[in-house]
Design a protein around this motif. Structure first.
Motif, mmCIF file in Angstrom:
data_model
loop_
_atom_site.group_PDB
_atom_site.id
_atom_site.type_symbol
_atom_site.label_atom_id
_atom_site.label_comp_id
_atom_site.label_asym_id
_atom_site.label_seq_id
_atom_site.Cartn_x
_atom_site.Cartn_y
_atom_site.Cartn_z
ATOM 1 N N PHE A 101 24.824 24.536 45.541
ATOM 2 C CA PHE A 101 24.531 25.357 47.595
ATOM 3 C C PHE A 101 25.725 26.574 48.160
ATOM 4 O O PHE A 101 24.910 27.344 48.312
ATOM 5 C CB PHE A 101 24.451 24.632 48.759
ATOM 6 C CG PHE A 101 23.020 23.766 47.886
ATOM 7 C CD1 PHE A 101 21.385 24.395 47.635
ATOM 8 C CD2 PHE A 101 23.521 22.049 48.261
ATOM 9 C CE1 PHE A 101 21.110 23.611 48.031
ATOM 10 C CE2 PHE A 101 22.311 21.800 48.146
ATOM 11 C CZ PHE A 101 21.176 21.637 47.753
ATOM 12 N N ARG A 102 26.503 26.396 46.924
ATOM 13 C CA ARG A 102 27.115 28.425 47.514
ATOM 14 C C ARG A 102 27.251 29.093 45.867
ATOM 15 O O ARG A 102 27.684 30.150 45.703
ATOM 16 C CB ARG A 102 29.066 27.193 46.648
ATOM 17 C CG ARG A 102 29.785 26.670 48.214
ATOM 18 C CD ARG A 102 31.003 26.019 48.010
ATOM 19 N NE ARG A 102 30.973 25.692 46.481
ATOM 20 C CZ ARG A 102 33.130 25.306 46.101
ATOM 21 N NH1 ARG A 102 33.330 25.599 47.975
ATOM 22 N NH2 ARG A 102 32.990 25.437 45.641
ATOM 23 N N ALA A 103 26.058 28.615 44.687
ATOM 24 C CA ALA A 103 25.802 29.387 43.841
ATOM 25 C C ALA A 103 24.938 30.774 44.428
ATOM 26 O O ALA A 103 24.259 30.107 45.306
ATOM 27 C CB ALA A 103 25.553 29.014 42.762
ATOM 28 N N LYS A 104 24.680 31.406 44.031
ATOM 29 C CA LYS A 104 23.873 32.562 44.680
ATOM 30 C C LYS A 104 23.055 32.491 43.577
ATOM 31 O O LYS A 104 23.420 34.002 43.291
ATOM 32 C CB LYS A 104 24.315 33.823 44.745
ATOM 33 C CG LYS A 104 25.009 33.384 46.376
ATOM 34 C CD LYS A 104 24.301 32.565 47.590
ATOM 35 C CE LYS A 104 25.444 32.939 48.636
ATOM 36 N NZ LYS A 104 25.230 32.273 49.431
ATOM 37 N N PRO A 105 21.800 32.745 43.239
ATOM 38 C CA PRO A 105 21.037 31.361 44.032
ATOM 39 C C PRO A 105 21.199 29.598 43.937
ATOM 40 O O PRO A 105 22.000 29.376 42.731
ATOM 41 C CB PRO A 105 19.701 31.975 43.287
ATOM 42 C CG PRO A 105 19.947 32.041 42.390
ATOM 43 C CD PRO A 105 21.326 32.852 42.110
ATOM 44 N N PRO A 106 21.410 29.021 44.750
ATOM 45 C CA PRO A 106 21.731 27.939 45.087
ATOM 46 C C PRO A 106 21.194 27.216 43.013
ATOM 47 O O PRO A 106 20.581 27.929 43.175
ATOM 48 C CB PRO A 106 21.534 26.656 45.853
ATOM 49 C CG PRO A 106 21.127 28.117 47.268
ATOM 50 C CD PRO A 106 20.977 30.034 46.344
ATOM 51 N N SER A 107 21.713 25.967 42.969
ATOM 52 C CA SER A 107 21.224 25.824 41.362
ATOM 53 C C SER A 107 21.007 23.941 41.522
ATOM 54 O O SER A 107 22.032 23.622 42.031
ATOM 55 C CB SER A 107 22.248 26.180 40.785
ATOM 56 O OG SER A 107 23.626 25.428 40.245
ATOM 57 N N VAL A 108 20.104 23.626 40.407
ATOM 58 C CA VAL A 108 20.620 22.629 40.737
ATOM 59 C C VAL A 108 19.746 22.443 39.361
ATOM 60 O O VAL A 108 19.500 22.109 38.897
ATOM 61 C CB VAL A 108 19.278 21.739 41.483
ATOM 62 C CG1 VAL A 108 18.611 19.824 41.276
ATOM 63 C CG2 VAL A 108 18.923 22.300 43.179
ATOM 64 N N THR A 109 20.186 20.768 39.140
ATOM 65 C CA THR A 109 20.372 20.577 37.653
ATOM 66 C C THR A 109 19.537 19.738 37.329
ATOM 67 O O THR A 109 18.709 18.454 38.364
ATOM 68 C CB THR A 109 21.568 20.073 36.566
ATOM 69 O OG1 THR A 109 21.826 18.208 37.485
ATOM 70 C CG2 THR A 109 23.065 20.656 37.061
ATOM 71 N N LEU A 110 19.031 19.506 35.565
ATOM 72 C CA LEU A 110 17.894 18.522 35.912
ATOM 73 C C LEU A 110 18.385 16.716 35.826
ATOM 74 O O LEU A 110 19.471 16.869 35.469
ATOM 75 C CB LEU A 110 17.005 18.711 34.428
ATOM 76 C CG LEU A 110 16.458 20.020 34.354
ATOM 77 C CD1 LEU A 110 16.185 19.929 32.792
ATOM 78 C CD2 LEU A 110 15.406 19.992 35.858
ATOM 79 N N PRO A 111 17.662 16.045 36.053
ATOM 80 C CA PRO A 111 18.864 14.725 36.164
ATOM 81 C C PRO A 111 18.828 14.497 35.150
ATOM 82 O O PRO A 111 18.551 14.842 34.016
ATOM 83 C CB PRO A 111 16.871 14.264 36.827
ATOM 84 C CG PRO A 111 16.610 14.856 38.057
ATOM 85 C CD PRO A 111 16.672 16.001 36.696
ATOM 86 N N GLN A 112 20.459 13.676 34.369
ATOM 87 C CA GLN A 112 21.148 13.195 33.872
ATOM 88 C C GLN A 112 21.286 11.596 33.667
ATOM 89 O O GLN A 112 21.281 11.372 34.925
ATOM 90 C CB GLN A 112 22.066 14.220 33.169
ATOM 91 C CG GLN A 112 21.984 15.299 32.961
ATOM 92 C CD GLN A 112 22.862 16.016 32.814
ATOM 93 O OE1 GLN A 112 24.129 15.759 31.873
ATOM 94 N NE2 GLN A 112 23.432 17.079 33.415
#
Length: 72
Positions: free
Chosen positions: A11-22
């Protein structure tokens, strides 16, 4: 060894990032999360510091869900 599904958040990244589940094999949830991130992790924290969500299923039933947060 149990299989865990790990989803990483930043959530600190701009824009926030979410990885695909592994899916990873590990003896316990913390080990599963550490296979995919080198962030220092703790069990309690603020939502904005969420790093990883680790889940384990038995069949189609959710057996375990653990949230790990960035250690401040």
């Amino acid at each position: 060894m149990p299989k865990y599904t790990v989803t990483l958040y930043d959530f600190r990244a701009k824009p926030p990032s979410v990885t695909l589940p592994q899916t990873v094999e590990a003896p316990e949830p913390m080990s599963a999360a550490r296979q995919l991130t080198d962030q220092p992790l703790v069990l309690n924290g603020h939502f904005a510091n969420l790093v990883a969500e680790v889940t384990r299923y038995e069949g189609s039933e959710l057996a375990q869900r653990v949230m790990f947060y960035r250690k401040l």
